[in-house]
Design a protein around this motif. Structure first.
Motif, PDB file in Angstrom:
ATOM      1  N   ASN A  48     -15.358 -54.325   0.454  1.00 45.55           N
ATOM      2  CA  ASN A  48     -14.747 -53.464  -0.553  1.00 45.55           C
ATOM      3  C   ASN A  48     -13.350 -53.075  -0.067  1.00 45.55           C
ATOM      4  O   ASN A  48     -13.143 -52.815   1.125  1.00 45.55           O
ATOM      5  CB  ASN A  48     -15.589 -52.204  -0.778  1.00 45.55           C
ATOM      6  CG  ASN A  48     -16.830 -52.489  -1.589  1.00 45.55           C
ATOM      7  OD1 ASN A  48     -16.894 -53.478  -2.321  1.00 45.55           O
ATOM      8  ND2 ASN A  48     -17.842 -51.648  -1.456  1.00 45.55           N
ATOM      9  N   ARG A  49     -12.409 -53.028  -0.989  1.00 43.92           N
ATOM     10  CA  ARG A  49     -11.004 -52.839  -0.610  1.00 43.92           C
ATOM     11  C   ARG A  49     -10.786 -51.551   0.177  1.00 43.92           C
ATOM     12  O   ARG A  49     -10.003 -51.527   1.136  1.00 43.92           O
ATOM     13  CB  ARG A  49     -10.114 -52.853  -1.860  1.00 43.92           C
ATOM     14  CG  ARG A  49      -8.623 -52.805  -1.544  1.00 43.92           C
ATOM     15  CD  ARG A  49      -7.789 -53.004  -2.791  1.00 43.92           C
ATOM     16  NE  ARG A  49      -7.958 -54.341  -3.338  1.00 43.92           N
ATOM     17  CZ  ARG A  49      -7.264 -55.403  -2.930  1.00 43.92           C
ATOM     18  NH1 ARG A  49      -6.377 -55.272  -1.946  1.00 43.92           N
ATOM     19  NH2 ARG A  49      -7.448 -56.578  -3.488  1.00 43.92           N
ATOM     20  N   ARG A  70     -16.741 -53.164  -9.781  1.00 45.18           N
ATOM     21  CA  ARG A  70     -18.035 -53.515 -10.370  1.00 45.18           C
ATOM     22  C   ARG A  70     -18.128 -52.951 -11.787  1.00 45.18           C
ATOM     23  O   ARG A  70     -18.847 -51.983 -12.048  1.00 45.18           O
ATOM     24  CB  ARG A  70     -19.183 -53.009  -9.499  1.00 45.18           C
ATOM     25  CG  ARG A  70     -19.222 -53.646  -8.118  1.00 45.18           C
ATOM     26  CD  ARG A  70     -20.487 -53.336  -7.370  1.00 45.18           C
ATOM     27  NE  ARG A  70     -21.627 -54.069  -7.914  1.00 45.18           N
ATOM     28  CZ  ARG A  70     -22.825 -54.095  -7.347  1.00 45.18           C
ATOM     29  NH1 ARG A  70     -23.047 -53.410  -6.229  1.00 45.18           N
ATOM     30  NH2 ARG A  70     -23.820 -54.778  -7.875  1.00 45.18           N
ATOM     31  N   ASN A  71     -17.396 -53.521 -12.676  1.00 46.06           N
ATOM     32  CA  ASN A  71     -17.495 -53.153 -14.086  1.00 46.06           C
ATOM     33  C   ASN A  71     -17.270 -54.404 -14.924  1.00 46.06           C
ATOM     34  O   ASN A  71     -16.979 -55.481 -14.394  1.00 46.06           O
ATOM     35  CB  ASN A  71     -16.486 -52.040 -14.438  1.00 46.06           C
ATOM     36  CG  ASN A  71     -15.045 -52.445 -14.133  1.00 46.06           C
ATOM     37  OD1 ASN A  71     -14.582 -53.496 -14.576  1.00 46.06           O
ATOM     38  ND2 ASN A  71     -14.337 -51.605 -13.379  1.00 46.06           N
ATOM     39  N   ARG A  72     -17.406 -54.265 -16.213  1.00 44.38           N
ATOM     40  CA  ARG A  72     -17.344 -55.425 -17.103  1.00 44.38           C
ATOM     41  C   ARG A  72     -16.021 -55.517 -17.861  1.00 44.38           C
ATOM     42  O   ARG A  72     -15.948 -56.150 -18.907  1.00 44.38           O
ATOM     43  CB  ARG A  72     -18.520 -55.380 -18.098  1.00 44.38           C
ATOM     44  CG  ARG A  72     -19.882 -55.468 -17.408  1.00 44.38           C
ATOM     45  CD  ARG A  72     -21.013 -55.453 -18.430  1.00 44.38           C
ATOM     46  NE  ARG A  72     -22.312 -55.585 -17.787  1.00 44.38           N
ATOM     47  CZ  ARG A  72     -22.871 -56.735 -17.446  1.00 44.38           C
ATOM     48  NH1 ARG A  72     -22.239 -57.869 -17.687  1.00 44.38           N
ATOM     49  NH2 ARG A  72     -24.047 -56.773 -16.863  1.00 44.38           N
ATOM     50  N   ALA A  76     -11.516 -56.800 -14.427  1.00 41.70           N
ATOM     51  CA  ALA A  76     -12.455 -57.021 -13.330  1.00 41.70           C
ATOM     52  C   ALA A  76     -13.005 -58.445 -13.363  1.00 41.70           C
ATOM     53  O   ALA A  76     -13.159 -59.094 -12.320  1.00 41.70           O
ATOM     54  CB  ALA A  76     -13.592 -56.006 -13.399  1.00 41.70           C
ATOM     55  N   LYS A  77     -13.313 -58.947 -14.561  1.00 39.39           N
ATOM     56  CA  LYS A  77     -13.812 -60.314 -14.678  1.00 39.39           C
ATOM     57  C   LYS A  77     -12.767 -61.328 -14.218  1.00 39.39           C
ATOM     58  O   LYS A  77     -13.094 -62.317 -13.554  1.00 39.39           O
ATOM     59  CB  LYS A  77     -14.237 -60.582 -16.120  1.00 39.39           C
ATOM     60  CG  LYS A  77     -15.475 -59.807 -16.553  1.00 39.39           C
ATOM     61  CD  LYS A  77     -15.818 -60.094 -18.010  1.00 39.39           C
ATOM     62  CE  LYS A  77     -17.050 -59.313 -18.451  1.00 39.39           C
ATOM     63  NZ  LYS A  77     -17.376 -59.557 -19.878  1.00 39.39           N
ATOM     64  N   LEU A 102     -28.645 -59.471  -3.607  1.00 40.18           N
ATOM     65  CA  LEU A 102     -28.608 -60.729  -4.346  1.00 40.18           C
ATOM     66  C   LEU A 102     -27.167 -61.102  -4.661  1.00 40.18           C
ATOM     67  O   LEU A 102     -26.798 -62.289  -4.646  1.00 40.18           O
ATOM     68  CB  LEU A 102     -29.426 -60.587  -5.632  1.00 40.18           C
ATOM     69  CG  LEU A 102     -29.498 -61.814  -6.546  1.00 40.18           C
ATOM     70  CD1 LEU A 102     -30.169 -62.983  -5.845  1.00 40.18           C
ATOM     71  CD2 LEU A 102     -30.241 -61.457  -7.841  1.00 40.18           C
ATOM     72  N   ARG A 103     -26.330 -60.109  -4.933  1.00 37.71           N
ATOM     73  CA  ARG A 103     -24.934 -60.351  -5.286  1.00 37.71           C
ATOM     74  C   ARG A 103     -24.204 -61.123  -4.192  1.00 37.71           C
ATOM     75  O   ARG A 103     -23.443 -62.058  -4.466  1.00 37.71           O
ATOM     76  CB  ARG A 103     -24.219 -59.021  -5.548  1.00 37.71           C
ATOM     77  CG  ARG A 103     -22.736 -59.178  -5.890  1.00 37.71           C
ATOM     78  CD  ARG A 103     -22.054 -57.857  -6.190  1.00 37.71           C
ATOM     79  NE  ARG A 103     -21.811 -57.063  -5.014  1.00 37.71           N
ATOM     80  CZ  ARG A 103     -20.739 -56.286  -4.830  1.00 37.71           C
ATOM     81  NH1 ARG A 103     -19.817 -56.201  -5.774  1.00 37.71           N
ATOM     82  NH2 ARG A 103     -20.601 -55.577  -3.745  1.00 37.71           N
TER      83      ARG A 103
END
Length: 357
Positions: A48-49, A70-72, A76-77, A102-103
């Protein structure tokens, strides 16, 4: 366990780091050992930054990548696509996952790492080329195990000796200077014993000892030792820190405008005569710099973070309902915290200070 055979030594390695501050500090023996095991490899750290300043100053951060938010959102994508593109271009021979998520396994798989090493848990076994058995699982439950020993099982799978539990952090001249200037501006004198309070906990409210009790301990340390009490919360913990200051009868220094960066917090704790706080990330900074520490434990199991570092007094009480690891206590009274008295913590602080003053 038998070490994974490498017909050819990997030249490009991806190391995925934990996401919690304390876990990253406790992973430093593994990081150090990995660089020693593969001295010719280019090792890229993924983190993480905001954790970069935690490792800044070390010889390990020449090659770093950062998780996108971690958002949509579209942004972020796009950042995630760009991250994958950069990772694929590096054509990693080996990816090592310290997190159990899992990520992390999914990312290593999509990045095309030829060998993917991690613990076989949380449904990610099919994404790993080399599955490492979980050492502390018994009847579907995870038994408490020091995190440094947990990571050492991964080290053994890579043909490494146990990395030990010597936590290691590094300071930068820029952070040292910034902290020194800020303390002097606040009136802290070099000859005063420096007591740092880190009263928060990102884990949840259940880990936090009451602010009025921190204040009572701090007042007694000022009275008895003419100590400079510096309260240093993390972002979002400002109200808790302000409550401690407001409950104190003696003067204190509150570092909230702005809060210290992780790099600056390292410098502050490295220079402290005593670190007082809860079971949270900054506690491990104190370990890395051998700063005397008094830590109040409540709902968490001490064994997870055990190391052989000295100069720490753990203050806790045994209760029938603990350790529960719940972020918010469901009981009317959180007895694991309320039964930790001011007098016990003061006595612990006196004992730690006696060794350095």
């Amino acid at each position: 366990m038998q070490a994974i055979p490498f017909p050819e030594e990997p030249e490009r390695i991806l190391l995925i780091l934990p996401t919690w501050v304390g876990d990253v500090v406790m992973s430093t023996p593994f990081i150090r050992a990995l660089f020693e095991r593969f001295p010719q490899a280019e090792i890229t750290l993924l983190m993480n930054r905001h954790l970069y300043s935690l490792l800044e100053g070390s010889p390990w951060v020449s090659h770093c990548e950062f998780w996108p938010p971690r958002n949509r959102t579209a942004a972020a994508k796009q950042q995630h696509r760009e991250l994958l593109s950069r990772l694929r271009a590096k054509e990693f021979d080996l990816a090592v996952m310290l997190p159990n998520s899992l990520r992390s396994a999914w990312l290593a798989f999509r990045a095309g790492a030829r060998r993917r090493v991690g613990f076989n848990r949380d449904g990610r076994g099919l994404l790993l080329t080399d599955r490492v058995a979980v050492p502390n699982r018994l009847n579907r439950e995870y038994q408490p195990m020091p995190l440094c020993d947990y990571y050492a099982v991964l080290a053994a799978a890579l043909g490494m000796d146990h990395p030990g539990d010597g936590l290691q952090l590094f300071l930068t001249e820029e952070d040292d200077t910034a902290v020194e200037q800020r303390l002097r501006a606040e009136g802290v004198k070099a000859e005063q014993p420096l007591v740092v309070l880190c009263p928060g906990a990102n884990f949840g409210a259940s880990k936090c000892w009451a602010p009025e009790r921190f204040a009572a301990v701090a007042d007694r340390l000022v009275t008895e030792y003419s100590a400079a009490v510096v309260i240093s919360p993390g972002p979002g913990e400002e109200p808790l820190a302000e409550a401690i200051r407001d409950h104190m009868a003696q003067a204190s220094v509150l570092l909230t405008e702005p809060c210290l960066s992780l790099g600056e917090l390292k410098s502050l704790i490295a220079d402290a005569d005593l670190l007082l706080g809860n079971d949270t990330g900054p506690r491990h900074f104190g370990r890395a710099f051998d700063t005397p520490r008094v830590t109040v434990f409540g709902p968490t199991e001490q064994k997870w973070t055990d190391t052989s570092h000295g100069s720490e007094t753990i203050v806790k009480v045994e209760v029938p309902c603990g350790p529960c690891h719940k972020k918010v206590c469901p009981l009317e009274e959180q007895v694991c915290m309320t039964r930790v008295t001011v007098d016990r913590v003061v006595e612990a602080c006196r004992a730690e200070l006696a060794a350095v003053l």
